[in-house]
Design a protein around this motif. Structure first.
Motif, mmCIF file in Angstrom:
data_model
loop_
_atom_site.group_PDB
_atom_site.id
_atom_site.type_symbol
_atom_site.label_atom_id
_atom_site.label_comp_id
_atom_site.label_asym_id
_atom_site.label_seq_id
_atom_site.Cartn_x
_atom_site.Cartn_y
_atom_site.Cartn_z
ATOM 1 N N GLU A 132 -10.587 3.953 4.959
ATOM 2 C CA GLU A 132 -9.780 2.999 5.736
ATOM 3 C C GLU A 132 -8.542 2.555 4.975
ATOM 4 O O GLU A 132 -7.475 2.405 5.567
ATOM 5 C CB GLU A 132 -10.616 1.780 6.122
ATOM 6 N N ASP A 133 -8.683 2.332 3.661
ATOM 7 C CA ASP A 133 -7.523 1.880 2.878
ATOM 8 C C ASP A 133 -6.548 3.013 2.586
ATOM 9 O O ASP A 133 -5.449 2.787 2.099
ATOM 10 C CB ASP A 133 -7.957 1.190 1.578
ATOM 11 N N ASN B 269 -6.649 5.249 0.319
ATOM 12 C CA ASN B 269 -6.555 5.638 -1.095
ATOM 13 C C ASN B 269 -7.596 6.673 -1.516
ATOM 14 O O ASN B 269 -7.592 7.121 -2.653
ATOM 15 C CB ASN B 269 -6.679 4.417 -2.002
ATOM 16 N N THR C 95 0.223 4.251 1.366
ATOM 17 C CA THR C 95 -0.406 5.218 2.270
ATOM 18 C C THR C 95 0.478 6.432 2.532
ATOM 19 O O THR C 95 -0.003 7.552 2.576
ATOM 20 C CB THR C 95 -0.779 4.539 3.605
ATOM 21 N N MET D 58 0.823 -1.204 0.000
ATOM 22 C CA MET D 58 0.000 0.000 0.000
ATOM 23 C C MET D 58 0.858 1.256 0.000
ATOM 24 O O MET D 58 1.884 1.307 0.652
ATOM 25 C CB MET D 58 -0.886 0.019 1.252
#
Length: 136
Positions: A73-74, A76, A3, A1
């Protein structure tokens, strides 16, 4: 990810708007970015047209400011609540921005209310987009 990349991109987005340095937008937009306008059913695709739209919207908006920020939450996706004026019309809206794992914007959707504010924006932006399309 990605983030960390995305949080950095959101920070750069806010820096760009505070400084009015729209050249930062070049580093934030993915080539395949899609812009979903509150005024048009068909989305606009590609970095060149999205860059044009966003740089012109910033010129049209007066007293633009963000109020709240929501991160998925992810990590993105971010939703930014804003207010602005177009001439004597006030409006509120949200920017729904999706990032890829590299922190580049791949989808940008805007929702605006009330109708009077959206109509004022549509009138101003419609003329600019027609001129842009005539030159491309």
């Amino acid at each position: 990810m990605g983030t960390g990349h995305i949080k950095k991109s959101i920070t750069r987005w806010h820096e760009m708007l505070e400084s009015r340095d729209m050249s930062i937008l070049n580093e934030l937009l993915a080539e395949e970015v899609v812009f979903r306008s509150p005024m048009a059913f068909t989305p606009y695709s590609g970095k060149q047209v999205v860059f044009f739209i966003l740089t012109n919207v910033i010129q049209v908006f007066e007293n633009f400011r963000y109020h709240r920020e929501f991160l998925s939450e992810d990590g993105n996706n971010v939703v930014l609540e804003f207010s602005a004026n177009v001439g004597d019309k006030k409006l509120k809206g949200i920017d729904m921005i999706q990032f890829n794992d590299e922190g580049k914007i791949i989808d940008f959707e805007v929702m605006i209310r009330p109708k009077s504010g959206l109509e004022a924006l549509a009138l101003e932006m419609g003329q600019r987009i027609l001129a842009f399309q005539a030159n491309t």
